[in-house]
Write a protein that holds these residues in place. Structure first.
Motif, short mmCIF file in Angstrom:
data_model
loop_
_atom_site.label_atom_id
_atom_site.label_comp_id
_atom_site.label_asym_id
_atom_site.label_seq_id
_atom_site.Cartn_x
_atom_site.Cartn_y
_atom_site.Cartn_z
N GLU A 58 0.88 -1.25 -0.08
CA GLU A 58 0.01 -0.05 0.15
C GLU A 58 0.79 1.20 0.01
OE1 GLU A 58 -3.46 0.64 -0.07
OE2 GLU A 58 -3.43 -1.49 -0.81
N THR A 59 1.85 1.14 0.50
CA THR A 59 2.82 2.59 1.17
C THR A 59 3.24 3.12 -0.20
OG1 THR A 59 4.23 1.27 1.83
CG2 THR A 59 2.86 2.42 3.25
N CYS A 94 -1.21 -7.20 3.72
CA CYS A 94 -1.41 -5.97 3.33
C CYS A 94 -2.48 -5.80 2.40
CB CYS A 94 -0.06 -5.25 2.63
SG CYS A 94 -0.15 -3.58 2.52
N ASP A 95 -3.49 -4.75 2.58
CA ASP A 95 -4.74 -4.64 1.96
C ASP A 95 -5.22 -5.77 0.93
OD1 ASP A 95 -4.40 -2.30 3.75
OD2 ASP A 95 -5.50 -1.27 2.47
N THR A 166 0.99 -5.59 9.38
CA THR A 166 -0.04 -4.66 8.82
C THR A 166 -0.60 -3.56 9.59
OG1 THR A 166 -1.55 -6.45 9.37
CG2 THR A 166 -0.76 -6.62 7.00
N CYS A 167 -1.23 -2.75 9.19
CA CYS A 167 -1.85 -1.47 9.89
C CYS A 167 -2.36 -2.03 11.20
CB CYS A 167 -2.64 -0.56 9.09
SG CYS A 167 -1.77 0.21 7.64
N ALA A 173 -6.55 -3.91 5.87
CA ALA A 173 -5.92 -5.27 6.12
C ALA A 173 -6.55 -6.13 7.29
CB ALA A 173 -4.58 -4.93 6.58
#
Ligand code: FES
Length: 543
Positions: A58-59, A94-95, A166-167, A173
């Motif tokens: 994502e980043t 991750c998402d 993950t977040c 996520a």
């Protein structure tokens, strides 16, 4: 490879699809976890083969990871088809990696188990707990309002991501990994374990052992998926206060199993499902707290009256059997049905002349006074135009305006990026305003908040009504009535439509061209049209 026949002869070959990459911080521990999975596969009498696959980080990924979800799904399916795998372990978190890996595995329909990356530890800044994404948005807004200096901002940046994983809010996520567990694809409790907790490698090891058993049992994804298991997942979205992105991903995942879910199913469940997880962005705590409080199994046990517990899972047991011993240890983090964070209505599906095929709003993340609001449109034709004009002192905007962003949908952006929580104009911020009605055909990060109407369908790029809005038009949002209307007559809209012209695609060749030709709209799950369904594909011949 140095393998002797005794290593592999007569043993199930287990493909470990690993989305580790240097460019994806959320997956930085997955190389080590793959080793734990291998250990488990060996212990159970299988033959593990690690296969690297596209990472969707994502980043860093441009223009958005959503553009590549279907590509990873295709890669997963074709890796499993073209190499001699008997079963697979999917490593992601991750998402978009979660829906992508599962969509591929569902289509291939080999025994599959998911090893979620797990959430990172809580963030920390000057004694304050920081949550991924949500606090970026919150403190960035304060920085733009002039309330946070560069030194403080730099400290926040270095304090918010303290470990692999993950977040750690209930963003996309954690929502998607939790739904994966509800659908029955992980070991019980796997998705709540923090990435760097020592229980995480133990879970990876156990997953390696279990997949070998699953191959002998012949337990395949479409044996455990059903309309009922998807209903459980939809109920869980609301009990978790989960991400709006789950709407798109669940529709697409169900499509791979030949199950049709419409947007209205989400509205129906939203109206009757209480939110029990007190986790940011809609609640107070973070995923680490959720784990200590009992994690997903404890939440599902509390939610039991809203679930069908007879659904099968990869453990070989039912969902009900998996969660039967789960307990809540911190009742403020995982609430009970008689003390929910929110009684119902966390998300609403809107329709009207501005969104004939539907739009989504996370009502629980909006300031309540904006849920019934009529205001003048301030229209941005693109993300770049929005950035160029947003802070212009001459912009004719106030707190009652409705910000509209178009050309941000599946084809328009392209890839439907997470631009849907448009930043507020400085002019408004300086007056202390922190939320406004915003409307777009984009998505929004699961960690974001605000009165943001998202996924407007059909999108403006293909001529959806959002394309016809003019600066100063009145837009009416009425969440209780599930309405989103442009107060412009049908005759005037017809006049505008007659002169509207589509923009050309920017891709003359390559993946972008394929994407533009085959991507479906948001209300249909944004899968490629040729990937949906369960039509059998012949196994490649071995010569
Ligand atoms: Fe990977 Fe949020 S950036 S999960």
């Amino acid at each position: 490879m140095g393998c002797a026949p005794a290593d592999y002869a007569g043993k199930p070959v287990i493909a470990i699809i690993n989305t580790w990459s240097d460019i994806n911080p959320c997956h930085s521990h997955l190389r080590e976890r793959a080793e734990e999975v291998k250990k488990g596969v060996w212990q159970a009498g299988g033959f593990p083969v690690e296969m690297p696959a596209l990472t969707l980080g994502e980043t860093f990924q441009k223009p958005t990871t959503m553009m590549y979800r279907n590509l990873l799904a295709m890669e997963t399916e074709e890796l499993l088809r073209s190499y001699p795998a008997d079963g697979c372990v999917l490593l992601g978190g991750c998402d978009k990696t979660t829906p992508a890996l599962l969509m591929g595995a569902i289509s291939m329909n080999l025994p599959a188990i998911y090893v979620p990356a797990g959430p990172m530890l809580r963030g920390n800044w000057r004694g304050k707990i920081l949550g991924s994404g949500s606090d970026v948005t919150k403190y960035w807004t304060e920085r733009r309002a002039g309330n946070i200096d560069l030194q403080a901002w730099t400290e926040i940046e270095t304090g918010i991501a303290r470990s692999a994983g993950t977040c750690m809010t209930m963003g996309t996520a954690s929502t998607m990994t939790s739904l994966t567990e509800v659908l029955g694809f992980t070991l019980t409790g796997a998705t709540s374990i923090p990435a760097v907790d020592s229980n995480h490698p133990r879970m990876a090891n156990c997953s390696g052992r279990r997949i070998v058993e699953m191959v002998w049992e012949g337990l395949r994804p479409r044996d455990i998926l059903s309309e009922t298991s998807f209903n459980n997942a939809i109920a869980a979205v609301f009990a978790l206060g989960g991400s709006t992105n789950a709407v798109i991903h669940l529709i697409a995942m169900a499509g791979r199993a030949g199950i049709k879910i419409g947007l209205d199913r989400f509205d129906e469940f939203s109206r009757k499902t209480p939110m029990l997880a007190n986790i940011r962005p809609s609640g107070k705590y973070l995923m680490e707290d959720f784990y200590y409080a009992g994690g997903l199994p404890a939440l599902l046990r509390k939610l039991s009256p809203h679930l069908d517990l007879s659904c099968k899972t990869i453990t070989g047991k039912t969902l009900g059997e998996n969660i039967s011993g789960a307990e809540v240890f911190q009742p403020d983090v995982i609430r009970s049905l008689d003390n929910p964070v929110l009684a119902s209505g966390g998300l609403a599906i809107l329709r009207g002349n501005l969104a004939p095929e539907g739009a989504v709003i996370k009502a629980s993340a909006a300031e309540p006074h904006l849920l019934q609001h009529t205001g003048r449109a301030v229209v941005f034709d693109s993300f770049d135009e929005m950035n160029a004009r947003l802070d212009d002192p001459a912009l004719d905007v106030d707190a009652n305006s409705v910000l509209v962003l178009r050309n941000a949908g599946p084809k328009g952006a392209p890839g439907m990026p997470e631009w849907g929580n448009l930043p507020l104009p400085q002019k408004v911020l300086k007056n202390g305003v922190r939320d406004m009605v915003r409307i777009s055909d984009a998505r929004m990060s699961g960690t974001s908040y605000g009165a943001c109407v998202l996924h407007v369908s059909p999108e403006s790029f293909v001529g959806g009504p959002l394309a016809l809005v003019k600066e100063g038009d009145l837009i009416e949002l009425d969440v209780p009535a599930r309405r989103l209307n442009l107060r412009v007559s049908d005759e005037e809209l017809a006049r505008r439509r007659a002169v509207w012209r589509p923009k050309p695609s920017i891709y003359p060749r390559g993946y972008g061209k394929l994407f533009m030709e085959h991507i479906k709209q948001a209300h249909e799950g944004c899968d490629f049209d040729f990937l949906e369904g369960t039509a059998a594909i012949p196994e490649p011949e071995i010569h």
